[in-house]
Design a protein around this motif. Structure first.
Motif, PDB file in Angstrom:
ATOM      1  N   ASP A  29       0.830  -1.206   0.000  1.00 33.46           N
ATOM      2  CA  ASP A  29       0.000   0.000   0.000  1.00 33.46           C
ATOM      3  C   ASP A  29       0.864   1.256   0.000  1.00 33.46           C
ATOM      4  O   ASP A  29       0.611   2.201  -0.755  1.00 33.46           O
ATOM      5  N   ARG A  30       1.890   1.252   0.876  1.00 35.83           N
ATOM      6  CA  ARG A  30       2.785   2.407   0.914  1.00 35.83           C
ATOM      7  C   ARG A  30       3.540   2.530  -0.406  1.00 35.83           C
ATOM      8  O   ARG A  30       3.685   3.642  -0.941  1.00 35.83           O
ATOM      9  N   LYS A  90       1.401   4.145  -3.132  1.00 30.21           N
ATOM     10  CA  LYS A  90       1.227   5.588  -2.942  1.00 30.21           C
ATOM     11  C   LYS A  90       2.481   6.357  -3.335  1.00 30.21           C
ATOM     12  O   LYS A  90       2.423   7.369  -4.039  1.00 30.21           O
ATOM     13  N   GLU A 122      -0.084  -8.821  -4.083  1.00 34.70           N
ATOM     14  CA  GLU A 122       0.937  -7.815  -3.841  1.00 34.70           C
ATOM     15  C   GLU A 122       2.131  -7.999  -4.782  1.00 34.70           C
ATOM     16  O   GLU A 122       2.676  -7.031  -5.321  1.00 34.70           O
ATOM     17  N   GLU A 150       1.164  -6.844  -8.229  1.00 35.18           N
ATOM     18  CA  GLU A 150       1.055  -5.386  -8.263  1.00 35.18           C
ATOM     19  C   GLU A 150       2.443  -4.739  -8.249  1.00 35.18           C
ATOM     20  O   GLU A 150       2.691  -3.729  -8.924  1.00 35.18           O
TER      21      GLU A 150
END
Length: 751
Positions: A606-607, A610, A652, A655
């Motif tokens: 997630d970090r 971003k 993950e 991604e």
């Protein structure tokens, strides 16, 4: 067992004209046997120039008690304190108060320390010692022990300071509180020897070996005692180191001793009785380390030396005793403490390359030896530090193909050693202990929030238990910041703020000039507080401005170096970048964070999404993607070290490959570092693919093939993108080979 007596105690001085006859060992053993039989026993070390009575209890006395004995005041302190108190007294009532205080026995009681805990003795029994003196002696002019002794004026003590009154107060106190008082006297004809043989005792045991110097010397002392005290002081005779074979030479020596002692005024019958009943035979098997006979005997119930000391105890006390009952567990413990199980710092270092089995066994043995050692005499700080480090870090280098070593046991023993040193006050081991607890938790006991909070409370109590140095205050502040971090998000802000305010108050206690490295620690402490406030304010901006706090972190950490400072500064840059992703400086902050501490950008998908999106949206995305890729993924030259990417699940991992593709596609063609960035991306992909494969292999077997196909497709696509971006062919081929290798591994696992 003898019945415990409450009549006035009896003072017995053990005297020898020459040293080395076994006098002190006799005092130690007689005292032990009498105490184990239920008597209240006091030992007094009056051998002021060469004290060592407590040494015979090495291994028997617990470490903490032994430390207290070494630190306690003793005989010389009593003399100097009496003299100094009278020197400073200006009025008669002050002198009268001194007399009353000593007559009460309080100063003497303060000097008496237990050699054994009550749990080792029969009910009502005691075994205490008054040592020779503390390391610093005197109140008017404090001096090191040796200098205080050499400068003490014994004749003046008695003529100018009424020293006889102090001795009488000591004698009365001892006889009131103990059944048996044993004095280990100075050898020769010194002033102290006269006090011990003439003024204090009810009885003197003259210890000697059967040679001319010894027999003539004790005969002179016997004559002096008779002349000064008549029959008020009983004189006993103890020939020591007596041969069991009774050779002709010894028979001649015994006859000469008998003649000399009879000429000194002693009765022939009494001489013969003592020469038989109080003789101590030569024992060739006595070990080099001094201790009590029952603990080194093959069998205490059949040991000649133990029986001879038992017989001596019975003669001196006039009571019948049994051989002391010492359980085998206690004997084993004492023997273990006396075994030489130490090594050198250099040898500990060499164990890292030694045979693993031998290294494990030796580290365990050295740790056990340190736990049983006398800290003040046998454990130097550098050795303890090296030994603790070996115990805590053995898991890093102790491995074998056919054995898994229980290295956690070594770490537990290392921490137990530090706890023991901390509890008995031998040096300041607080920071070492707290750091060891932290390392243990990281390696073996990373637990839940409540456990961590409890552990921090213990660490804070340890650090608060001694002087509050700069390093201690900084460390305590860190613990309270950590407590604030560990609080649940639902915790009211007030409780979190209390922790941070307390951390701030600890740092505010630091004053005065400090060393540069200490200044860095203080700055880091303030930065940790600001960072935690920023995290809380980010979740709830109504409580405060997170940007101000992150800016404060960066300003505070402009000077300090070290991994913790870099990681905290990196978090501040990430925090500011995420607060306003459209800020023109946001991508610079992301790159700076990666340069300072790469896990700050690669820790979690997630970090990473971003932060990568901030890079890709930047007006200069072509160059920023290159700067970011090198900072986040490039290996240090010549090192094959893990990059530290924290993505694990299949989604993950896929991604992550997609984001790597985007970074490669936008890389500026004219940037001279472009190839370095593409190689770094390829290596990051290889590492993540290898880790993901291991994780997927360990997941549900029915889904393995499907998951692998998704991952392989994603990373084959990435390899093609890198090829089209004209990445170095070696990097592209290496990634392709990794995909093929992982595919082969899948097929082998499925078969």
């Amino acid at each position: 067992m003898a019945k415990v007596s409450r009549t006035a105690g009896r003072i017995t001085t053990f005297f020898s004209y020459k040293g080395g006859v076994g006098r002190t060992m006799a005092v130690a053993n007689v005292g032990f046997i009498a105490a184990m039989a239920g008597k209240r026993v006091l030992l007094m070390d009056w051998d002021l120039e060469a004290p060592g009575l407590a040494v015979y209890y090495r291994g028997v006395t617990e470490h903490e008690a032994a430390g207290n004995i070494r630190k306690s005041n003793g005989v010389l302190n009593l003399f100097t304190d009496w003299r100094d108190a009278l020197l400073t007294a200006t009025r008669p009532e002050e002198a009268s108060s001194i007399f009353k205080r000593f007559k009460s026995g309080a100063p003497f009681k303060d000097c008496a320390s237990p050699l054994l805990p009550k749990t080792r003795l029969p009910a009502g029994a005691k075994l205490d010692i008054v040592g020779a003196g503390s390391s610093i002696v005197g109140t008017v002019e404090p001096l090191p022990y040796a200098e205080a002794l050499s400068r003490f004026n014994w004749p003046s003590f008695f003529s100018d300071f009424a020293g006889g009154l102090m001795l009488e107060a000591m004698r009365a106190w001892a006889r009131r509180n103990y059944d048996i008082i044993l004095i280990d006297s100075r050898t020769g004809l010194a002033d102290v020897a006269g006090i011990c043989t003439m003024q204090l005792p009810d009885e003197v045991v003259l210890c000697f070996v059967l040679n001319r110097q010894n027999t003539e010397g004790v005969a002179d002392i016997a004559a002096s005692i008779r002349a000064a005290r008549g029959n008020e002081v009983a004189i006993r005779l103890s020939p020591m180191r007596v041969s069991k074979d009774r050779p002709t030479e010894e028979a001649d020596a015994r006859a000469r001793a008998h003649r000399e002692l009879r000429n000194a005024g002693l009765e022939s019958q009494a001489i013969e009785r003592d020469m038989t009943r109080l003789s101590i035979g030569a024992a060739a098997n006595i070990p080099f380390y001094e201790t009590l006979a029952p603990f080194v005997a093959t069998s205490a119930t059949a040991d000649p030396l133990t029986f001879e000391y038992l017989r001596m105890t019975q003669e001196i006390t006039g009571a019948a005793f049994d051989v002391p009952k010492v359980d085998q567990v206690w004997i084993d413990s004492v023997r273990r403490r006396l075994q030489p199980r130490m090594t050198t710092v250099e040898y500990l270092g060499s164990l890292k390359t030694a045979d693993p089995d031998r290294a494990f066994e030796e580290i365990a043995r050295f740790l056990d030896g340190a736990l049983d050692a006398d800290p003040s005499r046998e454990l130097h700080a550098d050795y303890v530090e090296a030994l603790v480090s070996a115990g805590l870090q053995a898991s890093d280098w102790l491995w074998s193909d056919d054995r898994e070593f229980p290295t956690e046991i070594l770490a537990q023993k290392a921490i137990l050693l530090l706890r023991q040193l901390h509890s008995i006050g031998e040096g300041d081991w607080r920071l070492h202990l707290v750091n060891a607890l932290d390392e243990y938790d990281i390696r073996w006991a990373s637990g839940n929030r409540e456990r961590s909070l409890k552990g921090n409370a213990e660490r804070d109590a340890i650090l608060a238990s001694g002087p509050q140095t700069t390093g201690t205050l900084v460390r305590r502040a860190h613990l309270h910041v950590e407590n604030a971090r560990l609080r649940k998000p639902s915790t009211p802000w007030g409780k979190v703020e209390d922790e941070l305010d307390y951390a701030q108050s600890l740092l505010d206690e630091i004053s005065g000039p400090i060393q540069p490295e200490e200044a860095e620690g203080v700055a880091l402490g303030h930065a940790e507080i600001a960072a935690q406030r920023a995290n809380v304010f980010t979740r709830d901006p109504k409580l405060g401005n997170p940007a101000e706090q992150w800016q404060r972190v960066i300003k505070l950490l402009e000077g300090p170096e070290g991994s913790r400072g870099r990681s905290l500064a990196a978090e501040a840059h990430v925090g500011l970048a995420q607060l306003d992703e459209d800020d023109p400086l946001a991508s610079n902050r992301v790159v700076t964070a990666a340069q300072l501490w790469r896990p700050s950008v690669t820790r979690g998908i997630d970090r990473f999404i971003k932060l990568t999106s901030i890079i890709l949206r930047d007006a200069d995305a072509g160059n920023q993607s290159i700067n970011f890729s090198i900072a986040a993924f490039a290996r240090p030259k010549g090192l094959r070290v893990p990059i530290g990417i924290g993505m694990h699940g299949v989604t993950e991992v896929i991604e992550f490959s997609r984001l790597l593709e985007q970074l490669a596609l936008v890389a500026d063609l004219d940037n001279p570092l472009r190839n370095d960035a593409l190689v770094a991306i390829a290596e990051a992909a290889e590492q993540q693919l290898n880790r993901a494969t291991r994780i997927v292999v360990n997941s549900d077997e029915k889904q393995n093939e499907v998951q692998f196909r998704k991952i392989f497709a994603a990373y084959i696509s990435l390899a093609e993108v890198l090829a089209s971006a004209e990445a170095p062919e070696s990097a592209v081929e290496s990634l392709r080979r990794r995909v093929e290798k992982m595919r082969d591994r899948l097929f082998r696992a499925s078969k």
